[in-house]
Scaffold this motif. Sequence first.
Motif, PDB file in Angstrom:
ATOM      1  N   GLY A 104       1.631   7.296  -6.661  1.00 29.92           N
ATOM      2  CA  GLY A 104       0.510   8.145  -7.059  1.00 29.92           C
ATOM      3  C   GLY A 104      -0.712   7.368  -7.484  1.00 29.92           C
ATOM      4  N   TYR A 159       5.575   1.405  -9.308  1.00 30.63           N
ATOM      5  CA  TYR A 159       4.785   0.559  -8.407  1.00 30.63           C
ATOM      6  C   TYR A 159       5.121  -0.918  -8.601  1.00 30.63           C
ATOM      7  CZ  TYR A 159       0.602  -1.628  -6.375  1.00 30.63           C
ATOM      8  OH  TYR A 159      -0.262  -2.413  -5.653  1.00 30.63           O
ATOM      9  N   GLN A 170       0.835  -1.208   0.000  1.00 33.99           N
ATOM     10  CA  GLN A 170       0.000   0.000   0.000  1.00 33.99           C
ATOM     11  C   GLN A 170       0.867   1.255   0.000  1.00 33.99           C
ATOM     12  OE1 GLN A 170      -3.377   0.298  -0.416  1.00 33.99           O
ATOM     13  NE2 GLN A 170      -2.884   2.461  -0.602  1.00 33.99           N
ATOM     14  N   ALA A 171       1.964   1.235   0.743  1.00 35.60           N
ATOM     15  CA  ALA A 171       2.880   2.385   0.748  1.00 35.60           C
ATOM     16  C   ALA A 171       3.481   2.599  -0.640  1.00 35.60           C
ATOM     17  CB  ALA A 171       3.977   2.167   1.791  1.00 35.60           C
ATOM     18  N   GLN A 212      -4.318   5.498  -7.408  1.00 37.27           N
ATOM     19  CA  GLN A 212      -5.643   5.723  -6.818  1.00 37.27           C
ATOM     20  C   GLN A 212      -6.493   4.502  -7.104  1.00 37.27           C
ATOM     21  OE1 GLN A 212      -7.592   9.308  -8.074  1.00 37.27           O
ATOM     22  NE2 GLN A 212      -5.693  10.466  -8.096  1.00 37.27           N
ATOM     23  N   SER A 213      -7.163   4.002  -6.081  1.00 32.86           N
ATOM     24  CA  SER A 213      -8.070   2.872  -6.265  1.00 32.86           C
ATOM     25  C   SER A 213      -9.440   3.414  -6.644  1.00 32.86           C
ATOM     26  CB  SER A 213      -8.164   2.058  -4.971  1.00 32.86           C
ATOM     27  OG  SER A 213      -9.075   1.000  -5.138  1.00 32.86           O
ATOM     28  N   THR A 243       0.785   4.178  -2.901  1.00 34.80           N
ATOM     29  CA  THR A 243       0.619   5.598  -2.590  1.00 34.80           C
ATOM     30  C   THR A 243       1.802   6.412  -3.115  1.00 34.80           C
ATOM     31  OG1 THR A 243      -0.693   5.042  -0.640  1.00 34.80           O
ATOM     32  CG2 THR A 243       0.275   7.244  -0.709  1.00 34.80           C
ATOM     33  N   GLU A 269      -7.586   0.597 -10.985  1.00 36.82           N
ATOM     34  CA  GLU A 269      -6.700   1.591 -10.399  1.00 36.82           C
ATOM     35  C   GLU A 269      -6.332   2.624 -11.452  1.00 36.82           C
ATOM     36  OE1 GLU A 269      -4.452  -1.505  -7.363  1.00 36.82           O
ATOM     37  OE2 GLU A 269      -3.515  -1.053  -9.286  1.00 36.82           O
TER      38      GLU A 269
END
Length: 107
Positions: A39, A72, A32-33, A41-42, A36, A61
């Motif tokens: 950048g 990511y 999750q970090a 967004q779910s 985030t 996403e």
Amino acid sequence: MSPIYKMYLGRYTPLWYALSAEERYALEAAAQAAFTAAGGQSLADCSADAASDGWQWFGLEQFPDRAAVEQYHAALADLGWHRYVAELAVLGIERARGPSTAVRERG
């Protein structure tokens, strides 16, 4: 730049179930970090347990650009995420609404 959308299907692998609850929590928190930090967004995160052929969840996403997606996924690789989670994903960009190109060309 257009945002990048990622549609995914996911399920836990047998190795996930071998982890302790604390290890699972730490792995999810790190993932999750990374999300985030990139950048991400779910837009939708849905359970599919009751009506799916082998997939436990699916979702959509959004990332600012392709570099963010790559950032990511590199972070997930560093975590060994794909040892614990199987995923099928499709990346895309938003397309203009209206008739498809093929329909317009036949016009």
